[in-house]
Scaffold this active site. Structure first.
Site, PDB file in Angstrom:
ATOM      1  N   SER A 136      35.794 -20.781  -6.597  1.00  0.00           N
ATOM      2  CA  SER A 136      36.543 -21.773  -6.186  1.00  0.00           C
ATOM      3  C   SER A 136      37.516 -22.413  -7.198  1.00  0.00           C
ATOM      4  O   SER A 136      36.957 -23.026  -7.831  1.00  0.00           O
ATOM      5  CB  SER A 136      35.643 -22.706  -5.281  1.00  0.00           C
ATOM      6  OG  SER A 136      36.412 -24.057  -4.811  1.00  0.00           O
ATOM      7  N   LYS A 162      39.029 -18.461  -3.931  1.00  0.00           N
ATOM      8  CA  LYS A 162      39.150 -19.789  -3.020  1.00  0.00           C
ATOM      9  C   LYS A 162      39.980 -20.587  -3.693  1.00  0.00           C
ATOM     10  O   LYS A 162      39.837 -21.201  -4.812  1.00  0.00           O
ATOM     11  CB  LYS A 162      37.976 -20.390  -2.864  1.00  0.00           C
ATOM     12  CG  LYS A 162      38.000 -21.618  -1.862  1.00  0.00           C
ATOM     13  CD  LYS A 162      36.800 -22.106  -1.205  1.00  0.00           C
ATOM     14  CE  LYS A 162      36.335 -23.208  -1.407  1.00  0.00           C
ATOM     15  NZ  LYS A 162      34.981 -23.731  -1.010  1.00  0.00           N
ATOM     16  N   LYS A 164      42.114 -24.378  -3.489  1.00  0.00           N
ATOM     17  CA  LYS A 164      42.037 -25.596  -2.773  1.00  0.00           C
ATOM     18  C   LYS A 164      43.811 -25.915  -2.532  1.00  0.00           C
ATOM     19  O   LYS A 164      44.538 -25.559  -3.247  1.00  0.00           O
ATOM     20  CB  LYS A 164      41.575 -26.676  -3.918  1.00  0.00           C
ATOM     21  CG  LYS A 164      40.117 -26.370  -4.085  1.00  0.00           C
ATOM     22  CD  LYS A 164      39.286 -26.800  -2.806  1.00  0.00           C
ATOM     23  CE  LYS A 164      37.808 -27.244  -3.208  1.00  0.00           C
ATOM     24  NZ  LYS A 164      37.039 -27.314  -2.151  1.00  0.00           N
ATOM     25  N   ASP A 189      41.125 -23.789   1.046  1.00  0.00           N
ATOM     26  CA  ASP A 189      40.201 -24.574   1.343  1.00  0.00           C
ATOM     27  C   ASP A 189      41.000 -26.006   1.512  1.00  0.00           C
ATOM     28  O   ASP A 189      41.449 -26.352   0.322  1.00  0.00           O
ATOM     29  CB  ASP A 189      39.055 -24.736   0.581  1.00  0.00           C
ATOM     30  CG  ASP A 189      37.860 -25.734   1.075  1.00  0.00           C
ATOM     31  OD1 ASP A 189      38.023 -26.615   2.211  1.00  0.00           O
ATOM     32  OD2 ASP A 189      36.976 -25.858   0.234  1.00  0.00           O
ATOM     33  N   GLU A 214      39.614 -22.876   5.133  1.00  0.00           N
ATOM     34  CA  GLU A 214      38.093 -23.471   5.248  1.00  0.00           C
ATOM     35  C   GLU A 214      38.790 -25.156   5.695  1.00  0.00           C
ATOM     36  O   GLU A 214      39.488 -25.621   5.068  1.00  0.00           O
ATOM     37  CB  GLU A 214      37.498 -23.623   4.111  1.00  0.00           C
ATOM     38  CG  GLU A 214      36.097 -24.343   3.814  1.00  0.00           C
ATOM     39  CD  GLU A 214      35.623 -24.009   2.733  1.00  0.00           C
ATOM     40  OE1 GLU A 214      35.999 -22.910   1.921  1.00  0.00           O
ATOM     41  OE2 GLU A 214      34.456 -24.765   2.350  1.00  0.00           O
ATOM     42  N   ASP A 239      33.385 -26.303   7.112  1.00  0.00           N
ATOM     43  CA  ASP A 239      32.410 -26.583   5.913  1.00  0.00           C
ATOM     44  C   ASP A 239      31.945 -28.231   6.386  1.00  0.00           C
ATOM     45  O   ASP A 239      30.854 -27.943   7.009  1.00  0.00           O
ATOM     46  CB  ASP A 239      33.197 -26.613   4.495  1.00  0.00           C
ATOM     47  CG  ASP A 239      32.330 -27.257   3.434  1.00  0.00           C
ATOM     48  OD1 ASP A 239      31.352 -27.791   3.640  1.00  0.00           O
ATOM     49  OD2 ASP A 239      33.092 -27.339   2.143  1.00  0.00           O
ATOM     50  N   LYS A 263      26.051 -25.003   3.210  1.00  0.00           N
ATOM     51  CA  LYS A 263      25.598 -25.571   2.008  1.00  0.00           C
ATOM     52  C   LYS A 263      24.435 -25.980   2.343  1.00  0.00           C
ATOM     53  O   LYS A 263      24.109 -27.041   3.361  1.00  0.00           O
ATOM     54  CB  LYS A 263      26.605 -26.681   1.855  1.00  0.00           C
ATOM     55  CG  LYS A 263      27.657 -26.248   1.016  1.00  0.00           C
ATOM     56  CD  LYS A 263      29.031 -27.312   0.780  1.00  0.00           C
ATOM     57  CE  LYS A 263      30.067 -26.718   0.357  1.00  0.00           C
ATOM     58  NZ  LYS A 263      31.306 -27.813   0.113  1.00  0.00           N
ATOM     59  N   GLY A 291      29.382 -24.187  -2.294  1.00  0.00           N
ATOM     60  CA  GLY A 291      29.011 -24.785  -3.330  1.00  0.00           C
ATOM     61  C   GLY A 291      29.428 -26.176  -3.690  1.00  0.00           C
ATOM     62  O   GLY A 291      30.249 -26.673  -3.090  1.00  0.00           O
TER      63      GLY A 291
HETATM   64  O1  OSB Z   1      34.769 -27.962  -0.263  1.00  0.00           O
HETATM   65  O2  OSB Z   1      33.612 -26.468  -0.959  1.00  0.00           O
HETATM   66  C1  OSB Z   1      33.854 -27.332  -1.174  1.00  0.00           C
HETATM   67  C2  OSB Z   1      33.413 -28.891  -4.449  1.00  0.00           C
HETATM   68  C3  OSB Z   1      33.108 -30.119  -4.323  1.00  0.00           C
HETATM   69  C4  OSB Z   1      33.181 -30.471  -3.169  1.00  0.00           C
HETATM   70  C5  OSB Z   1      33.578 -29.634  -2.118  1.00  0.00           C
HETATM   71  C6  OSB Z   1      33.491 -28.278  -2.330  1.00  0.00           C
HETATM   72  C7  OSB Z   1      33.750 -27.801  -3.652  1.00  0.00           C
HETATM   73  C8  OSB Z   1      33.913 -26.629  -3.914  1.00  0.00           C
HETATM   74  C9  OSB Z   1      33.579 -25.909  -5.465  1.00  0.00           C
HETATM   75  O3  OSB Z   1      34.886 -25.789  -3.518  1.00  0.00           O
HETATM   76  C10 OSB Z   1      32.495 -25.013  -5.228  1.00  0.00           C
HETATM   77  C11 OSB Z   1      31.763 -24.709  -6.298  1.00  0.00           C
HETATM   78  O4  OSB Z   1      32.345 -24.075  -7.417  1.00  0.00           O
HETATM   79  O5  OSB Z   1      30.572 -25.141  -6.614  1.00  0.00           O
HETATM   80 MG    MG Z   2      34.869 -26.697   1.500  1.00  0.00          MG
END
Ligand code: OSB
Ligand code: MG
Length: 368
Positions: A136, A162, A164, A189, A214, A239, A263, A291
């Site tokens: 991510s 992924k 953001k 995401d 996402e 999510d 999660k 994650g």
């Molecule tokens: O939305 O998946 C998410 C990190 C912090 C809060 C929300 C998210 C995330 C990530 C990071 O996308 C995932 C990771 O590398 O642990």
């Molecule tokens: Mg997410």
């Protein structure tokens, strides 16, 4: 088993690089880890994935500590339990606070796996000996910076990128990535940064053949997501909206989601995570493991969960070295050619490095 002692530690670990989502930037990771001991002296570990501030959901590290100290630990300490699935039941009188519940539940699963002399993966019913992972990637200062980062992760072998996104950092970003990396699996995401009025913008993403988008809309919404899914071709993956098997069932029945990000913390633990997995498997909804910038302890739980058969899509469980100069487990989680080998020792399968964990500890309390 009977849990006779629990220690909570608050850790502060510095991220190698800041991580930016549509809701904010992380420079450090503050979190809780929990160590539980049974009457025979077996030790199990759990991690609270709650953040320092209530950005992702309403829980924080401090609310988790409060829930653990004042409600959850008293419900569990010195109670005889046969199987970790019972922890869910024991915690039923306490509403939500899923990340707090999951912190203890994870440690109980670790102990149970050690008592029964199997890996946590096997205890959950997982069969894979390696898992496929993606990465991510946070919001960057420029598209050029992002392209450079993606290039590095593609070379490292990560199986899916992924990205953001947020309003203003979306269509052009994804267009550039698709043009630069025509054969790479991408997804986006949004962490709830959009609403239905943005449907036309989100529709433009269809051109880039993303594996999924996402959580584009609000965290408490499953109605508008169903409407949006009818307007766009890119599959929606929820999510933030999914806290339980019931949430998953309703979202799937409404057509709000075609894929689910599981999660462990968000759904209250491994038992509920497995229930969602099983429901999705029976209903042809692929899942993957999300994650929360975990330390090695939470990462180890994610690796174990991902060995279940319906974790078909690569998850966000990147290698320890993506986040930390030094993780708190030995060996660290290593990604090679986009795969993590599932450890074969009983329980979570990694050793906790006591010296390292002490060096990151800013508060600590033991309950008996
Ligand atoms: O939305 O998946 C998410 C990190 C912090 C809060 C929300 C998210 C995330 C990530 C990071 O996308 C995932 C990771 O590398 O642990
Ligand atoms: Mg997410």
């Amino acid at each position: 088993m009977k849990i006779t002692e629990i220690t909570i530690r608050q850790l502060k670990m510095k991220l190698k690089a800041p991580f930016t989502t549509s809701f904010g930037t992380f420079h450090d990771r503050d979190f809780l880890v929990l160590e539980a001991k049974d009457e025979s002296g077996i030790v199990g570990w759990g991690e609270s994935v709650a953040f320092h501030s209530p950005w992702y959901n309403e829980e924080t590290l401090q609310t988790n500590w409060h829930m653990l100290e004042d409600f959850l630990i008293p419900l569990l300490l010195n109670k005889e339990i046969q199987h970790p699935d019972e922890v869910n039941e024991l915690f039923k009188p306490i509403r939500k606070n899923n990340m707090a519940k999951s912190t203890i539940e994870g440690a109980i699963w670790d102990i149970y796996a050690q008592q029964t002399k199997q890996t946590l993966a096997a205890a959950l019913g997982g069969k894979k000996d390696k898992i496929e992972v993606g990465i991510s990637i946070g919001i960057q200062n420029s598209i050029d910076d992002l392209v450079t980062l993606v290039d590095g992760y593609v070379r490292e072998g990560y199986k899916r990128m992924k990205i953001k996104i947020k309003p203003g950092w979306d269509v052009e970003v994804m267009r550039t990535l698709r043009e630069t990396f025509p054969d790479t699996a991408f997804m986006a995401d949004a962490n709830s940064a959009y609403n239905l009025e943005d449907a036309a913008t989100l529709k433009q993403l269809d051109a880039f053949h993303l594996t999924m988008i996402e959580q584009p809309l609000a965290s408490d919404d499953i109605i508008d997501h169903a409407t949006l899914q009818k307007l766009i071709d890119t599959p929606i993956c929820l999510d933030e909206s999914i806290h339980s098997l019931e949430d998953a069932r309703k979202a799937v029945e409404l057509g709000s989601t075609k894929i689910i990000n599981i999660k462990i913390g968000r759904v209250g633990g491994l038992t509920e995570a497995r229930k969602i997995h099983d429901y999705c498997e029976a209903n042809n909804i692929p899942v993957w493991c999300g994650g929360m910038l975990e330390s090695g302890i939470g990462r180890a739980h994610n690796v174990a969960l991902t060995t279940l058969s319906n974790f078909i899509l690569p998850g966000d469980t990147a290698g320890s070295n993506r986040y930390w100069e030094r993780d708190i487990i030995d060996p660290e989680v290593i990604v090679k050619d986009g795969y993590i080998e599932v450890p074969q020792q009983p329980g979570i399968g990694y050793e906790i490095n006591r010296e390292t964990i002490e060096s990151f500890t800013v508060a600590k309390k033991t309950y008996q």
